[in-house]
Design an enzyme around this catalytic site. Structure first.
Site, short mmCIF file in Angstrom:
data_model
loop_
_atom_site.label_atom_id
_atom_site.label_comp_id
_atom_site.label_asym_id
_atom_site.label_seq_id
_atom_site.Cartn_x
_atom_site.Cartn_y
_atom_site.Cartn_z
N LYS A 12 0.82 -1.19 0.00
CA LYS A 12 0.00 0.00 0.00
C LYS A 12 0.86 1.26 0.00
O LYS A 12 0.36 2.36 -0.24
CB LYS A 12 -0.87 0.03 1.27
CG LYS A 12 -1.76 -1.18 1.45
CD LYS A 12 -2.36 -1.17 2.86
CE LYS A 12 -2.98 -2.52 3.15
NZ LYS A 12 -3.29 -2.65 4.58
N ASP B 138 14.76 -0.77 -0.17
CA ASP B 138 15.58 -1.01 1.01
C ASP B 138 16.60 -2.11 0.64
O ASP B 138 17.60 -1.84 -0.01
CB ASP B 138 14.62 -1.40 2.13
CG ASP B 138 15.27 -1.54 3.49
OD1 ASP B 138 16.30 -0.92 3.72
OD2 ASP B 138 14.73 -2.29 4.32
N ARG C 138 0.42 6.55 7.70
CA ARG C 138 0.49 6.71 6.23
C ARG C 138 -0.01 8.10 5.82
O ARG C 138 0.33 8.59 4.75
CB ARG C 138 -0.38 5.66 5.53
CG ARG C 138 0.14 4.23 5.69
CD ARG C 138 -0.61 3.33 4.71
NE ARG C 138 -0.51 1.92 5.05
CZ ARG C 138 0.50 1.12 4.67
NH1 ARG C 138 1.50 1.60 3.97
NH2 ARG C 138 0.50 -0.15 5.01
P1 5GP Z 1 12.96 -4.45 0.44
O1 5GP Z 1 12.57 -5.73 -0.19
O2 5GP Z 1 13.55 -3.44 -0.52
O3 5GP Z 1 13.87 -4.67 1.63
O4 5GP Z 1 11.64 -3.88 1.09
C1 5GP Z 1 10.97 -2.81 0.60
C2 5GP Z 1 9.72 -2.61 1.43
O5 5GP Z 1 10.01 -2.62 2.84
C3 5GP Z 1 9.15 -1.25 1.13
O6 5GP Z 1 8.26 -1.28 0.04
C4 5GP Z 1 8.50 -0.90 2.44
O7 5GP Z 1 7.19 -1.44 2.46
C5 5GP Z 1 9.32 -1.60 3.49
N1 5GP Z 1 10.29 -0.65 4.08
C6 5GP Z 1 11.63 -0.62 3.92
N2 5GP Z 1 12.19 0.39 4.61
C7 5GP Z 1 11.16 1.04 5.23
C8 5GP Z 1 11.08 2.20 6.08
O8 5GP Z 1 12.07 2.88 6.44
N3 5GP Z 1 9.84 2.54 6.50
C9 5GP Z 1 8.72 1.85 6.16
N4 5GP Z 1 7.56 2.30 6.64
N5 5GP Z 1 8.75 0.76 5.36
C10 5GP Z 1 9.96 0.37 4.90
#
Ligand code: 5GP
Length: 180
Positions: A42, A102, A164
């Site tokens: 979302k 991330d 959000r």
């Molecule tokens: P990845 O697979 O790149 O590690 O994860 C990405 C997802 O992790 C993002 O779409 C998000 O939903 C969540 N995420 C990663 N870092 C953050 C952060 O600092 N804050 C929040 N709220 N969600 C994060």
């Protein structure tokens, strides 16, 4: 300022200016083409809603929802599709819109999956990038802000489904996490 917020990392005004800039770049890069923007639910909803209003080439939108297995704070790279696209992307110019990249593991899975569906092109647009945490080989084509390794909320990003609706991108007070 919201009482749970410790620090505003990126203000509403800076976000708005950057989103406009990204929309204008996309409009130039895709001149003469039709775009399909795929938002990842979302977190990307708020960003995408603002972004599309700065894009002036023909544009359609769709959404995917994914969940990553493993600990909630760290993505495992094993991704389950909870909601798939409503339409075929074959032969289309697809831009995947993310809130934050991330580890990149979620996005890597999504890109691998979407590229098997034969889009004409496939690019990534993210509002935030935390390159210090990268585990997968993913480089956003459009990126709003590079941020340090801190957990952020607001402008679509949540903590336990809250925050959000904050207009800025912010870091929460540590007490908020210990409340459970
Ligand atoms: P990845 O697979 O790149 O590690 O994860 C990405 C997802 O992790 C993002 O779409 C998000 O939903 C969540 N995420 C990663 N870092 C953050 C952060 O600092 N804050 C929040 N709220 N969600 C994060």
């Amino acid at each position: 300022m919201h009482p749970d917020v410790q620090e505003i990392l990126i203000s509403e005004d800076r976000i708005a200016a950057k989103v406009k800039e990204l929309g204008e770049r996309i409009s130039e890069d895709y001149r003469g083409k039709d775009v399909l923007m795929v938002g990842i639910l979302k977190g990307a909803v708020v960003f995408m809603a603002d972004l599309i209003r700065h894009v002036n080439v023909p544009l359609a939108i769709d959404f995917m929802a994914v969940s990553s297995y493993g600990k909630s704070s760290e993505s495992s790279g094993v991704v389950q599709i909870l909601k798939d696209l409503d339409q075929s992307i074959e032969g289309r110019h697809v831009i995947v819109v993310e809130d934050i990249v991330d580890s990149g593991l979620t996005l890597r899975y999504m890109l691998d999956n979407l590229s098997t569906r034969k889009p004409a092109s496939l690019k990534i647009c993210t509002l935030l990038d935390k390159p210090s945490r990268r585990k997968a080989d993913v480089t956003p084509d459009y990126n709003g802000f590079v941020i340090p390794d801190r957990f952020v909320v607001g402008y679509g990003l949540d903590y336990a489904e809250n925050y959000r609706n904050l207009r800025d991108i912010a870091v929460l007070r540590p007490e908020v996490y210990s409340k459970g």
